[in-house]
Motif scaffolding. Structure first.
Motif, mmCIF file in Angstrom:
data_model
loop_
_atom_site.group_PDB
_atom_site.id
_atom_site.type_symbol
_atom_site.label_atom_id
_atom_site.label_comp_id
_atom_site.label_asym_id
_atom_site.label_seq_id
_atom_site.Cartn_x
_atom_site.Cartn_y
_atom_site.Cartn_z
ATOM 1 N N GLU A 55 12.444 -25.610 9.501
ATOM 2 C CA GLU A 55 11.291 -24.841 9.035
ATOM 3 C C GLU A 55 10.183 -24.922 10.082
ATOM 4 O O GLU A 55 9.792 -26.012 10.501
ATOM 5 N N VAL A 56 9.674 -23.769 10.509
ATOM 6 C CA VAL A 56 8.592 -23.687 11.485
ATOM 7 C C VAL A 56 7.359 -23.146 10.778
ATOM 8 O O VAL A 56 7.393 -22.040 10.219
ATOM 9 N N VAL A 57 6.290 -23.921 10.795
ATOM 10 C CA VAL A 57 5.045 -23.547 10.120
ATOM 11 C C VAL A 57 4.014 -23.170 11.178
ATOM 12 O O VAL A 57 3.703 -23.966 12.064
ATOM 13 N N ASN A 58 3.503 -21.957 11.066
ATOM 14 C CA ASN A 58 2.451 -21.479 11.981
ATOM 15 C C ASN A 58 1.356 -20.826 11.134
ATOM 16 O O ASN A 58 1.289 -19.607 10.993
ATOM 17 N N ASP A 59 0.514 -21.668 10.563
ATOM 18 C CA ASP A 59 -0.553 -21.223 9.674
ATOM 19 C C ASP A 59 -1.861 -21.248 10.458
ATOM 20 O O ASP A 59 -2.331 -22.311 10.867
ATOM 21 N N GLN A 60 -2.444 -20.073 10.683
ATOM 22 C CA GLN A 60 -3.674 -19.971 11.463
ATOM 23 C C GLN A 60 -4.917 -20.334 10.654
ATOM 24 O O GLN A 60 -6.034 -20.312 11.185
ATOM 25 N N GLY A 61 -4.732 -20.667 9.385
ATOM 26 C CA GLY A 61 -5.871 -21.000 8.551
ATOM 27 C C GLY A 61 -6.674 -19.765 8.189
ATOM 28 O O GLY A 61 -6.194 -18.628 8.234
ATOM 29 N N CYS A 62 -7.934 -19.965 7.809
ATOM 30 C CA CYS A 62 -8.820 -18.863 7.449
ATOM 31 C C CYS A 62 -10.179 -19.104 8.091
ATOM 32 O O CYS A 62 -10.684 -20.235 8.098
ATOM 33 N N PHE A 63 -10.773 -18.064 8.644
ATOM 34 C CA PHE A 63 -12.072 -18.200 9.287
ATOM 35 C C PHE A 63 -12.838 -16.891 9.179
ATOM 36 O O PHE A 63 -12.245 -15.816 8.994
ATOM 37 N N ARG A 64 -14.152 -16.990 9.298
ATOM 38 C CA ARG A 64 -15.008 -15.818 9.308
ATOM 39 C C ARG A 64 -15.578 -15.630 10.702
ATOM 40 O O ARG A 64 -16.105 -16.581 11.301
ATOM 41 N N ILE A 65 -15.459 -14.415 11.233
ATOM 42 C CA ILE A 65 -16.091 -14.078 12.507
ATOM 43 C C ILE A 65 -17.549 -13.744 12.199
ATOM 44 O O ILE A 65 -17.842 -12.721 11.567
ATOM 45 N N ASN A 66 -18.444 -14.587 12.652
ATOM 46 C CA ASN A 66 -19.824 -14.484 12.188
ATOM 47 C C ASN A 66 -20.506 -13.178 12.573
ATOM 48 O O ASN A 66 -21.257 -12.597 11.782
ATOM 49 N N ASP A 67 -20.251 -12.677 13.794
ATOM 50 C CA ASP A 67 -21.027 -11.513 14.230
ATOM 51 C C ASP A 67 -20.600 -10.215 13.560
ATOM 52 O O ASP A 67 -21.376 -9.260 13.499
ATOM 53 N N ILE A 68 -19.369 -10.145 13.019
ATOM 54 C CA ILE A 68 -18.958 -8.930 12.308
ATOM 55 C C ILE A 68 -18.696 -9.186 10.831
ATOM 56 O O ILE A 68 -18.452 -8.245 10.070
ATOM 57 N N GLY A 69 -18.706 -10.459 10.416
ATOM 58 C CA GLY A 69 -18.579 -10.789 9.002
ATOM 59 C C GLY A 69 -17.187 -10.687 8.423
ATOM 60 O O GLY A 69 -17.010 -10.790 7.200
ATOM 61 N N THR A 70 -16.160 -10.519 9.254
ATOM 62 C CA THR A 70 -14.792 -10.369 8.764
ATOM 63 C C THR A 70 -14.128 -11.726 8.591
ATOM 64 O O THR A 70 -14.171 -12.564 9.495
ATOM 65 N N GLU A 71 -13.499 -11.928 7.421
ATOM 66 C CA GLU A 71 -12.709 -13.126 7.167
ATOM 67 C C GLU A 71 -11.237 -12.807 7.411
ATOM 68 O O GLU A 71 -10.731 -11.782 6.950
ATOM 69 N N ILE A 72 -10.570 -13.698 8.135
ATOM 70 C CA ILE A 72 -9.174 -13.469 8.519
ATOM 71 C C ILE A 72 -8.336 -14.665 8.103
ATOM 72 O O ILE A 72 -8.702 -15.818 8.340
ATOM 73 N N HIS A 73 -7.200 -14.377 7.481
ATOM 74 C CA HIS A 73 -6.192 -15.402 7.213
ATOM 75 C C HIS A 73 -4.849 -14.864 7.671
ATOM 76 O O HIS A 73 -4.462 -13.743 7.327
ATOM 77 N N ARG A 74 -4.140 -15.663 8.477
ATOM 78 C CA ARG A 74 -2.807 -15.288 8.940
ATOM 79 C C ARG A 74 -1.906 -16.510 8.897
ATOM 80 O O ARG A 74 -2.298 -17.600 9.303
ATOM 81 N N CYS A 75 -0.699 -16.318 8.396
ATOM 82 C CA CYS A 75 0.250 -17.423 8.294
ATOM 83 C C CYS A 75 1.658 -16.883 8.465
ATOM 84 O O CYS A 75 1.983 -15.792 7.976
ATOM 85 N N ALA A 76 2.487 -17.635 9.197
ATOM 86 C CA ALA A 76 3.902 -17.285 9.345
ATOM 87 C C ALA A 76 4.747 -18.536 9.149
ATOM 88 O O ALA A 76 4.372 -19.630 9.589
ATOM 89 N N ARG A 77 5.865 -18.373 8.475
ATOM 90 C CA ARG A 77 6.840 -19.450 8.316
ATOM 91 C C ARG A 77 8.225 -18.914 8.669
ATOM 92 O O ARG A 77 8.562 -17.772 8.336
ATOM 93 N N GLU A 78 8.989 -19.745 9.352
ATOM 94 C CA GLU A 78 10.347 -19.375 9.748
ATOM 95 C C GLU A 78 11.310 -20.430 9.224
ATOM 96 O O GLU A 78 10.992 -21.622 9.215
ATOM 97 N N TYR A 79 12.493 -19.978 8.794
ATOM 98 C CA TYR A 79 13.510 -20.880 8.260
ATOM 99 C C TYR A 79 14.850 -20.514 8.901
ATOM 100 O O TYR A 79 15.292 -19.360 8.830
ATOM 101 N N TYR A 80 15.508 -21.507 9.511
ATOM 102 C CA TYR A 80 16.801 -21.292 10.157
ATOM 103 C C TYR A 80 17.804 -22.260 9.538
ATOM 104 O O TYR A 80 17.647 -23.481 9.640
ATOM 105 N N THR A 81 18.844 -21.700 8.908
ATOM 106 C CA THR A 81 19.737 -22.496 8.078
ATOM 107 C C THR A 81 21.191 -22.314 8.503
ATOM 108 O O THR A 81 21.614 -21.213 8.857
#
Length: 679
Positions: A583-609
């Motif tokens: 299992e590969v976890v690549n969770d970018q978390g969540c953050f707000r870009i202050n100058d434009i006010g946009t909140e971004i959350h991105r996460c990817a998980r991979e499973y090789y079986t």
């Protein structure tokens, strides 16, 4: 990282400009414009990628482009067609349309009153690829490029088919782009049409893994944008940059050898990162180095950069194996030309369990009764391989190779009497036979310390049906002996006295590479089986070498962290069912870009079986989540892709669901069965 706040030029930012294309479509661009251009036009530098200038790359752009602009360059960051805030739909990577759009963008930039008519192009990964490809189109205003972490060969030296083997990164990269292609433009940039543009992308961009799996051998599909097919088309100077932990370092060697234009190469210890942010370190002052390049080629400043060695690289010292490194100890080395006369090929003869050095001028004696050893690796070999291309989302580097060597044939030297330095691309020549018409070999070169710890230095793969050609593979005739060569990735490495060299050979390397359709036993006949190493004469480290400055950047983007990022690799083993899942976890978390006010959350998980020794149990699954939120604008996209196989087919299932607020507004499933083509 030293943050620079004061620059020779005052700079203003233009959040968005639309650049017209020849077909009436428009590309969105963000511009950093030195105020001095009101009186004196300046050269421009374009970065051209599909990863969203408005938000996702905003942080990286904030440290790079204002720095270059502050030293007297107009920096133009362009969203490719179908990405970010640009018109259209992105239907595949490195298309001719993409390259023609770049030519149009360069011509538009060169015509602006703030540009003196000279344009450079710089980018990492996709932006490094298309810098080379666009240079081959020869737009008159393009005067020089810097290409980082890129490839000149889309088939054989990319995330698709290494040595004719299907890479696991083929699935993960397709997943990345499935998620990116489903992201909406920003309503504050494109206005009320954002929703129509979003739905058009999700409906029409397509499932790229399906396209890539329908081209399992080298063909025009791959070669049309592979500049290795037409090096002479590149007429402008090239600075090629890579890192040993990255997947694309071989390109630097080939470009230095085959291009006929002024060129420089640089390879550090880094993964898939700009060198001033390089991990593993040491990071370098790359932006200062880039300025020297641009000052020479775009402003005509004779700063001596082209009097320095053609190729510089970080020669790595021996380290214990680990899945992540903060730094790799070593030193900078340099060669005035490539290929270099300072590097000689040293041969090592393979015999059962042994590597014996030979004079490069002598022919190994042929045994009248060659010894043969057979090999059929368990599917656990490869679980400690790490990622094909490290993105510094650790722990993604190879671990202790003793875990892999138990399922491999290994060949070791005696303890070295003196240090050994290699620089270049090792290779292994073998005589092999198989009991199946399809089989693969994975070859690893390791540094073995006196305590037994084994650190992988480099590796190579070969689908044995591709032994003679990637364009016209042919099945193996069972039990017939073939002579094959497995090329390994380039490296600069010092092996200390007292350590051993080890070559390990396995018939699987899951999940870095997909499995053959059936288990195969491969026999190695020890009849002129040779390891070839590019051995470098020590003592030339400082010849003509200019030391790099410490890393600098413009001030970082101000964000508010809302949830932490998480990166991990987890191995799940079920002894009852005999299943293993990475299992590969690549969770970018969540953050707000202050100058434009946009909140971004991105996460990817991979499973090789895999299950037991069942080669058809191989299964890759990827899941992504992407969310953008600002005021009353809230979009979410979820994707899932599953790749499985039988002995004769690959089977793809993919799905996408998009939400606006709490309502699902788009849903699509894909199902396809693609015949395996000697893969």
């Amino acid at each position: 990282m030293e943050v620079i706040n004061d620059f020779p030029y005052n700079v203003r930012e233009i959040e968005n400009v639309f650049i017209p294309m020849r077909d009436g479509q428009h590309l969105a661009a963000r511009i950093w414009l030195p105020e001095a251009t009101q009186d004196t036009p300046l050269p421009a530098i374009m970065e051209y990628i599909p990863y969203r200038k408005r938000d996702i790359t905003r942080g990286r752009d904030a440290t790079n482009h204002p720095y270059l602009a502050g030293h007297g360059y107009v920096c133009v960051r362009v969203d490719m067609r179908g990405s970010g805030d640009s018109d259209g739909v992105l239907t595949d990577e490195y298309t001719q349309q993409e390259q023609l759009d770049a030519v149009d963008a360069i011509e538009w930039i060169a015509r602006q009153a703030w540009c003196d008519g000279s344009v450079g192009m710089m980018g990492i990964s996709w932006g490094g690829f298309n810098s080379l490809q666009v240079a081959a189109k020869q737009p008159p205003a393009l005067k020089a490029i810097i290409s980082l972490c890129s490839s000149d060969d889309l088939y054989a030296d990319n995330m698709h088919y290494m040595g004719g083997c299907l890479l696991g990164d083929n699935l993960s990269e397709a997943t990345v782009m499935l998620a990116f292609n489903a992201l909406p433009p920003d309503p504050l940039i494109v206005g009320d049409r954002w929703r129509d543009m979003w739905h058009e992308r999700m409906e029409e961009s397509g499932l790229w893994i399906d396209k890539w799996l329908r081209h399992q051998r080298r063909s025009e599909y791959w070669s049309a944008s592979s500049v290795c097919e037409y090096y002479d088309a590149i007429r402008c100077p090239v600075y090629a940059v890579g890192g040993w932990a990255d997947g694309f370092t071989n390109t630097v060697f080939r470009l230095m050898e085959h291009l006929e234009v002024p060129r420089k190469g640089l390879i550090g210890p880094w993964g898939h990162k700009y060198p001033h942010q390089g991990i593993p370190g040491p990071a370098i002052g790359f932006l200062q180095e880039a300025l020297r390049w641009w000052d020479y080629w775009l402003k005509g400043k004779d700063n001596g950069i082209m009097d320095e060695p053609m190729l510089r690289a970080w020669e790595q010292d021996s380290v214990p194996p680990d899945n992540s490194y903060e730094d790799r100890p070593g030193r900078w080395i340099a060669e005035p030309l490539w290929p270099s006369n300072n590097i000689q090929e040293q041969h090592y003869l393979l015999s059962p369990y042994r590597l014996t050095p030979l004079s490069s001028a002598s022919e190994p004696e042929r045994s009248t009764e060659p010894t043969t050893m057979g090999l059929q690796s368990p599917l656990s070999v490869g679980l400690a391989a790490g990622k094909w291309c490290s993105y510094a989302a650790t722990p993604d580097l190879p671990g202790d190779q003793r875990e892999e060597d138990g399922g491999s044939l290994i060949f070791s030297t005696d303890a070295l009497a003196e240090p050994l330095h290699i620089f270049g691309t090792p290779s292994l020549e073998l005589e092999v036979s198989s009991n199946q018409p399809q089989a693969m070999l994975a070859v690893r070169l390791s540094d073995v310390a006196p305590d037994g710890k084994a650190t992988r230095v480099t590796y190579g793969l070969l689908n044995l049906t591709h032994r003679d050609s990637n364009a016209e593979p042919t099945p193996l005739e069972p039990h017939r002996t073939y002579r094959v060569t497995i090329d390994m990735n380039g490296i600069a490495q010092q092996f200390p006295a007292g350590h051993q060299l080890r070559v390990s050979v396995s018939t699987s390397y899951w999940p870095l590479a997909w499995l053959p359709p059936k288990p195969a036993q491969v026999d190695i006949s020890f009849n002129h089986c040779v390891l070839k190493l590019p051995v470098r004469c020590a003592g030339h480290e400082e010849d003509g070498l200019t030391h790099f400055d410490a890393p600098q950047s413009a001030p970082p983007l101000e964000n508010t962290n809302l949830a932490p990022s998480k990166h991990n690799w987890l191995l799940h083993q079920d002894l009852a069912t005999k299943s293993s899942t990475l299992e590969v976890v690549n969770d970018q978390g969540c953050f707000r870009i202050n100058d434009i006010g946009t909140e971004i959350h991105r996460c990817a998980r991979e499973y090789y079986t895999t299950v037991g020794n069942d080669f058809t149990s191989a299964r890759g699954e990827t899941v992504t989540e992407s969310s953008f939120k600002r005021d009353d604008w809230h979009t979410q996209v979820y994707t899932r892709t599953v790749l499985t196989c039988t002995e004769t087919n690959f089977i793809i299932h993919a799905e996408m669901d998009a939400y606006e607020g709490q309502y699902r507004v788009f849903s699509k499933n894909w199902e396809s069965t693609i015949p395996r083509d000697l893969l």
